[in-house]
Scaffold this motif. Structure first.
Motif, PDB file in Angstrom:
ATOM      1  N   VAL A  30       0.848  -1.190   0.000  1.00 17.76           N
ATOM      2  CA  VAL A  30       0.000   0.000   0.000  1.00 17.76           C
ATOM      3  C   VAL A  30       0.886   1.243   0.000  1.00 17.76           C
ATOM      4  N   ALA A  31       0.634   2.151  -0.925  1.00 17.72           N
ATOM      5  CA  ALA A  31       1.393   3.402  -0.998  1.00 17.72           C
ATOM      6  C   ALA A  31       0.966   4.329   0.125  1.00 17.72           C
ATOM      7  N   GLY A  32       1.908   5.117   0.616  1.00 18.62           N
ATOM      8  CA  GLY A  32       1.629   6.095   1.667  1.00 18.62           C
ATOM      9  C   GLY A  32       2.927   6.738   2.113  1.00 18.62           C
ATOM     10  N   ASN A  33       2.837   7.748   2.978  1.00 23.93           N
ATOM     11  CA  ASN A  33       4.014   8.507   3.384  1.00 23.93           C
ATOM     12  C   ASN A  33       4.293   8.572   4.872  1.00 23.93           C
ATOM     13  N   CYS A  34       3.263   8.759   5.670  1.00 24.24           N
ATOM     14  CA  CYS A  34       3.511   9.220   7.036  1.00 24.24           C
ATOM     15  C   CYS A  34       2.645   8.493   8.066  1.00 24.24           C
ATOM     16  N   GLY A  35       2.768   8.950   9.292  1.00 28.47           N
ATOM     17  CA  GLY A  35       1.985   8.385  10.387  1.00 28.47           C
ATOM     18  C   GLY A  35       0.494   8.599  10.212  1.00 28.47           C
ATOM     19  N   MET A  36       0.121   9.727   9.606  1.00 29.32           N
ATOM     20  CA  MET A  36      -1.296   9.968   9.352  1.00 29.32           C
ATOM     21  C   MET A  36      -1.815   8.951   8.330  1.00 29.32           C
ATOM     22  N   GLY A  84      -8.102   6.495  -0.613  1.00 29.84           N
ATOM     23  CA  GLY A  84      -7.142   7.310  -1.351  1.00 29.84           C
ATOM     24  C   GLY A  84      -5.773   6.701  -1.545  1.00 29.84           C
ATOM     25  N   TYR A  85      -5.585   5.462  -1.123  1.00 33.67           N
ATOM     26  CA  TYR A  85      -4.264   4.833  -1.171  1.00 33.67           C
ATOM     27  C   TYR A  85      -4.225   3.700  -2.191  1.00 33.67           C
ATOM     28  N   ASP A  86      -3.279   3.773  -3.123  1.00 34.87           N
ATOM     29  CA  ASP A  86      -3.108   2.711  -4.107  1.00 34.87           C
ATOM     30  C   ASP A  86      -2.600   1.454  -3.416  1.00 34.87           C
ATOM     31  N   THR A  87      -3.157   0.312  -3.806  1.00 33.23           N
ATOM     32  CA  THR A  87      -2.670  -0.972  -3.299  1.00 33.23           C
ATOM     33  C   THR A  87      -2.057  -1.739  -4.461  1.00 33.23           C
ATOM     34  N   SER A  96     -10.480  10.328  -4.802  1.00 29.28           N
ATOM     35  CA  SER A  96     -10.167   9.967  -3.414  1.00 29.28           C
ATOM     36  C   SER A  96      -8.718  10.314  -3.072  1.00 29.28           C
ATOM     37  N   TYR A  97      -7.798  10.151  -4.023  1.00 29.22           N
ATOM     38  CA  TYR A  97      -6.396  10.523  -3.794  1.00 29.22           C
ATOM     39  C   TYR A  97      -6.287  12.023  -3.521  1.00 29.22           C
ATOM     40  N   ASN A  98      -6.986  12.833  -4.305  1.00 27.53           N
ATOM     41  CA  ASN A  98      -6.908  14.291  -4.159  1.00 27.53           C
ATOM     42  C   ASN A  98      -7.507  14.793  -2.851  1.00 27.53           C
ATOM     43  N   LYS A  99      -8.326  13.980  -2.188  1.00 33.03           N
ATOM     44  CA  LYS A  99      -8.891  14.350  -0.894  1.00 33.03           C
ATOM     45  C   LYS A  99      -7.897  14.155   0.256  1.00 33.03           C
TER      46      LYS A  99
END
Length: 156
Positions: A30-36, A84-87, A96-99
């Motif tokens: 799953v793509a993502g960046n941070c703790g949030m 909003g997260y690509d898997t 959803s990504y832009n939100k």
């Protein structure tokens, strides 16, 4: 009397074994960046029916446990993508990504995590020359999946 307790314990152990037999554990990229992101991804997985969900921001791996009678790996991926997260198998919609908060907007590669390109039939959102858009969807009518190669639509 001891025989009753023994049988009861044996019966309880049997039911417990059957309950655990339906439990699955999977890993999902799953793509993502941070703790949030971690909080959003794990919540989405649990909302989809996962009994446990832990996402590691370094490896980008979500480990989920779920009851296969209640949900599936694909249901979990769809719910995470809707957040909003690509898997690895489901791309989040641009909407959803832009939100996502700015810190959560990860860099989206052209072909998301081994995801197959989906070709668009909606010509108004495509470039005039029929080349692939940034999300690798192809812009020719009647194109089939996997139509994009090196930013150009394959000829059918």
């Amino acid at each position: 009397m001891k025989a009753k307790y023994f049988m009861l314990a044996l019966l309880f152990a049997g039911f417990s074994f059957v309950s655990f037999a339906k439990s699955n554990t999977d890993t999902i990229k799953v793509a993502g960046n941070c703790g949030m992101c971690k909080g959003h991804i794990e919540k989405a997985a649990k909302d989809a029916g996962a009994t446990s969900a832990v996402w590691d921001k370094e490896s980008k791996i979500l480990v989920v446990e779920y009851d296969a009678a209640k949900t599936s790996n694909m249901d979990i991926q769809k719910k995470v993508a809707a957040a909003g997260y690509d898997t690895q198998d489901v791309k989040a919609s641009d909407k959803s990504y832009n939100k996502l908060d700015k810190c959560c907007q990860y860099e989206r590669p052209n072909a998301t995590m081994n995801m197959k390109a989906s070709c668009c039939k909606d010509m108004e959102n495509c470039s005039k020359d029929g080349c692939c858009k940034s999300d690798m969807s192809c812009c020719k009518k009647d194109a089939e999946a996997d139509c994009c190669k090196d930013g150009k639509c394959k000829t059918m």
